[in-house]
Each structure stands twice: as structure tokens, then as C-alpha cells.
Design an enzyme around this catalytic site. Sequence first.
Site, PDB file in Angstrom:
ATOM      1  N   LYS A 117     -22.391   9.265 -26.553  1.00 60.33           N
ATOM      2  CA  LYS A 117     -21.558   8.064 -26.357  1.00 60.33           C
ATOM      3  C   LYS A 117     -21.817   7.036 -27.451  1.00 60.33           C
ATOM      4  CE  LYS A 117     -21.681   3.811 -23.756  1.00 60.33           C
ATOM      5  NZ  LYS A 117     -22.579   3.023 -24.615  1.00 60.33           N
ATOM      6  N   CYS A 120     -22.275  -3.954 -21.126  1.00 66.87           N
ATOM      7  CA  CYS A 120     -23.337  -3.990 -20.120  1.00 66.87           C
ATOM      8  C   CYS A 120     -24.116  -5.294 -20.168  1.00 66.87           C
ATOM      9  CB  CYS A 120     -24.317  -2.849 -20.367  1.00 66.87           C
ATOM     10  SG  CYS A 120     -23.763  -1.315 -19.653  1.00 66.87           S
ATOM     11  N   ARG A 171     -27.706 -10.744 -25.350  1.00 63.75           N
ATOM     12  CA  ARG A 171     -27.520  -9.723 -26.387  1.00 63.75           C
ATOM     13  C   ARG A 171     -26.826 -10.372 -27.582  1.00 63.75           C
ATOM     14  NH1 ARG A 171     -25.451  -4.155 -23.671  1.00 63.75           N
ATOM     15  NH2 ARG A 171     -26.189  -3.257 -25.629  1.00 63.75           N
ATOM     16  N   ILE A 207     -25.614 -11.322 -31.444  1.00 60.71           N
ATOM     17  CA  ILE A 207     -25.202 -10.475 -32.574  1.00 60.71           C
ATOM     18  C   ILE A 207     -25.498 -11.194 -33.893  1.00 60.71           C
ATOM     19  CG2 ILE A 207     -23.470  -9.107 -31.337  1.00 60.71           C
ATOM     20  CD1 ILE A 207     -21.353 -10.911 -32.828  1.00 60.71           C
TER      21      ILE A 207
HETATM   22  C1  UD1 Z   1     -27.584  -0.008 -28.632  1.00 58.66           C
HETATM   23  C2  UD1 Z   1     -27.053   0.986 -27.620  1.00 58.66           C
HETATM   24  C3  UD1 Z   1     -27.697   0.757 -26.271  1.00 58.66           C
HETATM   25  C4  UD1 Z   1     -29.211   0.762 -26.376  1.00 58.66           C
HETATM   26  C5  UD1 Z   1     -29.682  -0.180 -27.479  1.00 58.66           C
HETATM   27  C6  UD1 Z   1     -31.165  -0.078 -27.758  1.00 58.66           C
HETATM   28  C7  UD1 Z   1     -24.831   1.396 -28.415  1.00 58.66           C
HETATM   29  C8  UD1 Z   1     -23.376   1.215 -28.228  1.00 58.66           C
HETATM   30  N1  UD1 Z   1     -25.622   0.811 -27.528  1.00 58.66           N
HETATM   31  O1  UD1 Z   1     -27.215  -1.301 -28.186  1.00 58.66           O
HETATM   32  O2  UD1 Z   1     -27.277   1.821 -25.403  1.00 58.66           O
HETATM   33  O3  UD1 Z   1     -29.770   0.330 -25.158  1.00 58.66           O
HETATM   34  O4  UD1 Z   1     -28.998   0.115 -28.720  1.00 58.66           O
HETATM   35  O5  UD1 Z   1     -31.515   1.217 -28.065  1.00 58.66           O
HETATM   36  O6  UD1 Z   1     -25.267   2.089 -29.306  1.00 58.66           O
HETATM   37  N2  UD1 Z   1     -30.645  -8.193 -31.101  1.00 58.66           N
HETATM   38  C9  UD1 Z   1     -30.692  -9.469 -31.633  1.00 58.66           C
HETATM   39  N3  UD1 Z   1     -29.729  -9.816 -32.533  1.00 58.66           N
HETATM   40  C10 UD1 Z   1     -28.766  -8.954 -32.944  1.00 58.66           C
HETATM   41  C11 UD1 Z   1     -28.739  -7.659 -32.407  1.00 58.66           C
HETATM   42  C12 UD1 Z   1     -29.704  -7.305 -31.483  1.00 58.66           C
HETATM   43  O7  UD1 Z   1     -31.550 -10.275 -31.285  1.00 58.66           O
HETATM   44  O8  UD1 Z   1     -27.926  -9.329 -33.771  1.00 58.66           O
HETATM   45  C13 UD1 Z   1     -31.677  -7.785 -30.130  1.00 58.66           C
HETATM   46  C14 UD1 Z   1     -31.083  -7.424 -28.758  1.00 58.66           C
HETATM   47  O9  UD1 Z   1     -30.888  -8.571 -27.975  1.00 58.66           O
HETATM   48  C15 UD1 Z   1     -32.139  -6.500 -28.220  1.00 58.66           C
HETATM   49  C16 UD1 Z   1     -32.640  -5.771 -29.485  1.00 58.66           C
HETATM   50  O10 UD1 Z   1     -32.260  -6.585 -30.575  1.00 58.66           O
HETATM   51  O11 UD1 Z   1     -33.179  -7.239 -27.665  1.00 58.66           O
HETATM   52  C17 UD1 Z   1     -32.079  -4.384 -29.685  1.00 58.66           C
HETATM   53  O12 UD1 Z   1     -30.665  -4.421 -29.559  1.00 58.66           O
HETATM   54  P1  UD1 Z   1     -29.717  -3.417 -30.329  1.00 58.66           P
HETATM   55  O13 UD1 Z   1     -30.509  -2.279 -30.898  1.00 58.66           O
HETATM   56  O14 UD1 Z   1     -28.843  -4.183 -31.243  1.00 58.66           O
HETATM   57  O15 UD1 Z   1     -28.820  -2.860 -29.137  1.00 58.66           O
HETATM   58  P2  UD1 Z   1     -27.284  -2.532 -29.190  1.00 58.66           P
HETATM   59  O16 UD1 Z   1     -26.910  -2.048 -30.547  1.00 58.66           O
HETATM   60  O17 UD1 Z   1     -26.494  -3.632 -28.579  1.00 58.66           O
END
Ligand code: UD1
Length: 429
Positions: free
Chosen positions: A23, A118, A123, A125
Site C-alpha cells: 500500500k 489516519c 503529523r 509536513i
Molecule cells: C509513512 C507511512 C506510514 C508509517 C510511517 C512511519 C505511507 C503512506 N505511510 O507515513 O504507514 O506509519 O511512514 O513508518 O507511506 N514528521 C515531521 N515532519 C515531517 C514529516 C514527518 O515531524 O515533515 C514526523 C512525523 O510526525 C512522525 C515521523 O516524522 O513523527 C515519521 O513520519 P513519516 O515517516 O513522515 O510518516 P509518513 O510518511 O506520514
Amino acid sequence: MAECLLIPGKQKVKGRIKVCGSKNTAVALLPAALLAESSTVLYNLPRITDIDRLVEILTALGAKVTSSNHHCLRIDSSSINSFTPPHSLANKLRASYYLMGSLLGRLGHVEIPLPGGCNLGPRPIDQHIKGFSALGADVEIEHGIVKLKAKKLKGAHIYLDVVSVGATINIMLAAVRAEGKTVIENAAKEPEIVDVANYLNAMGARVRGAGTDVIKIEGVNELGSTEHTVIPDRIEGGTYLIAAAASGGEALVEEVIPKHLDPVVAKLKEVGIHLEVGPDWIRVQGNNDGSLLPSDLKTFPYPGFPTDLQPPMMVLLTQAAGTSIVTENVFERRFRHVDELKKMGARIKLEGRTAVIQGGQDLTGAPLQVTDLRGGAAFIIAGLISRGETMLSGVEHVDRGYEKIEERFERLGVELKRVSMGERLFPGK
Ligand code: UD1
């Protein structure tokens, strides 16, 4: 009409299953297809609602998406004519954020709502935005809409402050069409990132180092046709392994890449589960004779234990003889499933990012509300092992990431009944 899943309790998993395509890769590959000036074909896509929504979005942007079979899509992006994905659709899935990188790379312009998806606590960006900005995009966020614009993206040296799957892939998507060289440091190393890089390279991109924490990208002017097969979904595979282990059943999980599941296999062995690992399969033999060992589990970015399997694993640990400690290091507040598990009699105490689980408790079926995808998977496993019936509402969260979950579990010899709320309330009708 809203649907729910009825799970009769005390069921043991017994069967074999081939896992679907990943996915988390698929939701990045569809947006990535927009970077090509022509058609690409994707095989082994999971048919989940997140993919259905992305197909609708790509179509609305002017792409032609056709399907020769259930798990394959041909995406012709030659006629993309819009930089505004329909907000009502983009809002519904978190991975719509990949349209930022791909439309910025392809058109130099995108306007899209901040992502939904979710609810795992905050979360942000910010790392995605930081990357786009370093590549030369003007960034404006207004009324919940992110607007990114660049005449010409220019390669840059980007150091991520946090290891982020989404930011790594998103920056990669934009950078493949930037002028010159981009270096992403402190990049995430998940297998899904390698798969996206392989797809981009097959389209003509020049990405090196995916799977390590330094990714180097040499921008190119054009990307073209290719065909690509999505890697197996390690999280889906892990879900079945844990379901078999927790229910004291047995399963042969096929068409997986066992290497991707190393941390899960290691943890299951540690709690006393018997596993056999083949070249592309894993066999698991559970035991529910009270001999499961407690364990301390810490989630980390790959190759650590995946946060997405933390909720299912927590259910397994409720069956261990003793106290386990689960520490969630990836997401700040990924414990929303705990309150629901407590309704089933689980003894779990939360302290910040840590959950203390008093094992050895018999769970009892209960009506539960699913609020996120992997929490939903955990509730299914909890329903299978508990006494009595469990009714899950909010099943749409599960459908976002698991293809026809009740049919998948049927192959594993257990019954989940999908019913509409009306049917349940008025069974005689
Ligand atoms: C992806 C996965 C999700 C998985 C997660 C961690 C997809 C579609 N989803 O989510 O299933 O649980 O990786 O393996 O692939 N963060 C920041 N700033 C940012 C981006 C992230 O602070 O700009 C933080 C998030 O809040 C979190 C951590 O970094 O605490 C990891 O997040 P991230 O790896 O980005 O998760 P997703 O890509 O959203």
C-alpha cells in the site's frame, strides 16, 4: 450505508495466503506516474480505497487511467492539464501529499489541501515543505491549502531534521525533474523508498542511494514509459503473522520478501513463536497454551520494528505471561487503540510514549470504533482471540489499506462478517 465487521471470537487462524502489493509504495507510485510524459504500467497494485481515490484524482487532473486486470493500471499522463487535485478527494487520504512533489516536478505548480488520513497524533509536513523550498519552490499556505510554485526547480543539498518516509519520497519526486544534483541526507531507508526509486529510474530518472540515509539525484528533463511491479506489502504480511501467532494458529504467508520482515520475525521468535523462513514465504506456528513470553518492543524507522505493526503486536502481548513494555518512537501519540482494547479487558497503562501491558488477560468481545488503519487490524486480531462477538465500526479505515479484509481472513480459515449497520440493527428485515 455505514458498514461494520462482526467477528465471532475464539477463532484460530489456519491457512495460507499470498500478500498483496505494498500500500505505502502504491500510494506513492500513482502520483509518481504523473512525472512521465507518456504511459506507465503498474502491476501488483492492492485494490484498496486509497488507490481508488488516487485513480479518481489522477483522472480529474487529465490522466487516462485504464485497467486490464484487477491489480494492474496503465496511467497515461501525457495530457495532464491541472495543478489542483479535487480538494474533496485529496482531503480523504494522507498520501495525497505525494501529488505535491509530483505535480511540482511535472508542472512547476500545485495547489492542494493539507493532508488528511489516519489520525496518529500530530503529523506535520514541515520537512516536505523545507525540501520543496530548498529546491526553489515558493511556498504559501492559505486556508488549509498548500500552494507551491517554481519556474525551474534547482537541485539542492537537503538535510532532513527527522527521518521521514513521506518527506524522503516527496522530495525525491520533485528532485528527479530539477536542474542539477540533489542530495537528501538523513533520508528514510524503508523498502518502499527503494521501490519508488526503482520505478523512477525505470522511467529514466537518476536516483542513487535509495535504501541508505543519503540519496543522490541527478535531475533529468524528461521521464518516459515503463512497466513496474509493486513490492509485497510487508505490513500486510506482518499482520497475518501476528494474527496466527496471537490466535495460537498457523499460517503460511507467501510472496513476501522475508528480509523486509526481519524485525517482526525476530520479535515473534523472542516471545516464543515458532517461525520458518523460506526464500519468499514465512510459516508461523502459534501457541496459546499460556507459554508466550513478555517482551519490550520499541518502534523505529526501518530497519527497526515498524510502527504500523505496533497496534497488532500489542494485542499479541496481552496474551503473554507477564508484563511487556511498548515504546512508540515514530509517532507521538499512536496509542488511540489502547482505550478500545481496554474495553475488551486488556490491562494497559499509558505513560507518554510508553505502554505497559499486563499480559495473561482473557479478552472479551466488545463493540469497538476503528479510528485508524492499523488500529483496525489490531482490533480484528483482538476480536479473533477474545470470548464472544466483537463488532467493529469505522471499517472504512481498514478498507483504506487492506484489500477485502474479510475475504483475506477467510483464506486463513477464520470468519469476519461484513454487515451494514441497518442489517445489524434490524436483523429480521
Ligand atoms: C509513512 C507511512 C506510514 C508509517 C510511517 C512511519 C505511507 C503512506 N505511510 O507515513 O504507514 O506509519 O511512514 O513508518 O507511506 N514528521 C515531521 N515532519 C515531517 C514529516 C514527518 O515531524 O515533515 C514526523 C512525523 O510526525 C512522525 C515521523 O516524522 O513523527 C515519521 O513520519 P513519516 O515517516 O513522515 O510518516 P509518513 O510518511 O506520514
